[in-house]
Design an enzyme around this catalytic site. Structure first.
Site, mmCIF file in Angstrom:
data_model
loop_
_atom_site.group_PDB
_atom_site.id
_atom_site.type_symbol
_atom_site.label_atom_id
_atom_site.label_comp_id
_atom_site.label_asym_id
_atom_site.label_seq_id
_atom_site.Cartn_x
_atom_site.Cartn_y
_atom_site.Cartn_z
ATOM 1 C CB SER A 152 -7.910 0.634 6.135
ATOM 2 O OG SER A 152 -8.521 1.831 6.375
ATOM 3 C CB SER A 168 -7.587 3.628 3.215
ATOM 4 O OG SER A 168 -6.918 2.836 4.134
ATOM 5 C CE LYS A 228 -3.868 1.923 2.726
ATOM 6 N NZ LYS A 228 -4.700 1.656 3.935
#
Length: 519
Positions: free
Chosen positions: A226, A202, A127
């Protein structure tokens, strides 16, 4: 929160939806509903556990595995928009070097490599909010100068020491402040099962790529679901570990609050349940919370509990019937006992207040090196309303929300909520012990159209509560709804009992089929 305030908030969300829904429909309808190319390389259908063993034994070349994933990324990313920056050429060179050393026998025996470099030769995506040396690290924020990581986050260093090859960094919402993945730098990430639907956030970039077989293993983060919501929306496994099993540092945005690592943690994402302990073992901090990840547990030895449609706050929407049926099927298969944890009604209050009281969380309002912020709350809200802000709505609104919680909620109320938090944590620990798991919804619906999270924000408390009370939790794929979108459920355990979650994940994958390639 009083009954009157709850009614007011419910009404406000209903009114907000009148604006969000038409905009969402318009945006989604402009996205062509194409199908992803079929998976034509059999290497893409093997688990990381199998591939790692084959690479160690010289039965499969690391270069072939990495090349297969590079080619798949090049196929699917134009449709998904999940990659911020890749390092395909460097990854192939690293794979070739590993193959060369394995052929010469200079890396050690097969047994030694399984113990010291469990990810040897495997591609891993990260990420973008986690620092990877030399790679983009803006967390979706539009900056005057592109931010490049000068060193690896501790968890990324662990991945590399375990032999993993970093393939790319994936898309996030701005400063990871939204449960959908879009920003003004990279744009909107789409769901591989239906491009008109969100991949969640996210960690939406990771989820979209992994579900599309564009990534094998993903390192995510989780502060309020997330890792789990994107996994639910895309039919893969997403795990939030127990606090401090993985180092929480090296992340953008950062925070120096002493409770940060109890609320926030890097997480693991993959398509196959057997890869969860493999990846988390590689990610774990040698100086962090000790935990046994590979301990084998018979399913028959577990005590299983569940709740299905009991809204945690009185504000959340009812769980869709397809998800309720899926939870009942899981509960029935595991012979789970239905329970009613009444203190879950406080989850919205305790979760929001705890998160917004974190000190010195990096936002667009944080002081810069000169000691002054780039903007103020009044100025940025005004600019956003005029369409002139460089930031997205969640980044703009985090400031006013922090201000309200920190200045207008009485300390007596905050003390009460802190006490409820500890009582709820004790409720779970007493219930689950060292041999129990809890089955719970993660979200009321499957993947919705883009941007519809904004009138559903309180629904995220189904996930956020487990950050608040510091329990490990994972999203497990258990089937599809009537629109052929993946359904995921949460499996929760007491702190340090992550291996129980992994055992249940493997069993649910065996019983319900697990990941299915998007078609």
């Amino acid at each position: 929160m009083s009954y009157a305030i709850r009614r007011l908030l419910r009404a406000a969300m209903c009114v907000f939806s009148w604006f969000v829904m038409p905009y969402s429909q318009c945006v989604s309808s402009r996205i062509e509903r194409r199908k992803l190319p079929p998976i034509d390389d059999p290497l893409l259908l093997l688990s990381a556990t199998v591939l790692a063993e084959r690479i160690r034994k010289g039965e499969t070349r690391s270069e072939d595995v990495v090349r297969a994933y590079v080619q798949r990324c090049q196929q699917v990313n134009p449709l998904l928009n999940a990659i911020v920056e890749d390092r395909f050429e460097a990854a192939l060179e690293e794979a070739q070097e590993i193959d060369s050393q394995l052929a010469k026998g200079t890396l050690g025996t097969v047994e030694e490599l399984a113990r010291t470099k469990p990810l040897l030769g495997l591609p891993v995506s990260i990420k973008e909010s986690l620092a990877v040396e030399g790679m983009s690290n803006t967390a979706g924020r539009k900056l005057r100068e592109r931010k490049v990581a000068l060193s690896d986050a501790p968890v990324v260093g662990q991945i590399k020491r375990a032999g993993g090859i970093v393939l790319l960094v994936s898309n996030t919402p701005e400063l990871c402040l939204c449960w959908e993945t879009y920003n003004q730098c990279t744009g909107l990430t789409r769901n591989p099962y239906n491009l008109q639907r969100t991949a969640g956030g996210s960690s939406g970039g990771e989820a979209a790529l992994i579900a599309a077989a564009g990534s094998l293993l993903g390192v995510t983060t989780d502060i309020a679901g997330s890792s789990r919501l994107p996994a639910m929306f895309t039919g893969v496994f997403g795990h939030k570990p127990s606090p401090y099993v993985v180092s929480p540092y090296g992340h953008h945005p950062s925070c120096d609050d002493e409770n940060w690592g109890s609320f926030f943690t890097p997480g693991a994402m993959c398509r196959y349940a057997e890869d969860l302990p493999l990846l988390l073992e590689a990610m774990r901090d040698p100086e962090g919370t000790p935990v046994t990840l590979n301990k084998q547990v018979p399913i028959s030895a577990l005590k299983c509990y569940y709740m299905e449609n009991d809204g945690p706050s009185g504000l959340t929407r009812p769980i869709d019937t397809d998800i309720v049926h899926a939870i009942r099927n899981v509960a029935g298969h595991l012979n789970a006992q239905r329970v009613n944890l009444k203190r879950l009604r406080w989850t919205l209050d305790i979760s929001v207040c705890k998160m917004l009281r974190m000190k010195n969380v990096e936002t667009i309002y944080s002081p810069q090196p000169n000691g002054k912020p780039d903007t103020t709350i009044k100025r940025e809200v005004f600019k956003y309303l005029l369409g002139m802000s460089k930031s997205d709505l969640p980044s703009v609104m985090i400031g006013p929300m922090q201000h309200i919680v920190n200045n207008y909620i009485p300390q007596s109320r905050l003390d009460f909520l802190d006490a409820q938090t500890e009582k709820l944590r004790k409720d779970f620990i007493d219930l689950l012990g060292t041999d129990g798991v809890f089955i719970y919804p993660g979200f009321p619906n499957t993947a919705h159209r883009h941007y519809r999270i904004f009138h559903k924000l309180v629904d995220t408390t189904y996930m956020m509560v487990f950050n608040t009370v510091g329990l490990p939790a994972a999203s497990c794929m258990v089937g599809f709804d009537r629109e052929k979108l993946p359904i995921g459920v949460q499996i929760v355990a007491a702190p340090g009992q992550d291996h129980l979650i992994f055992a249940v994940a493997k069993e649910l994958e065996r019983r319900f089929g697990g990941w299915v390639a998007p078609v």
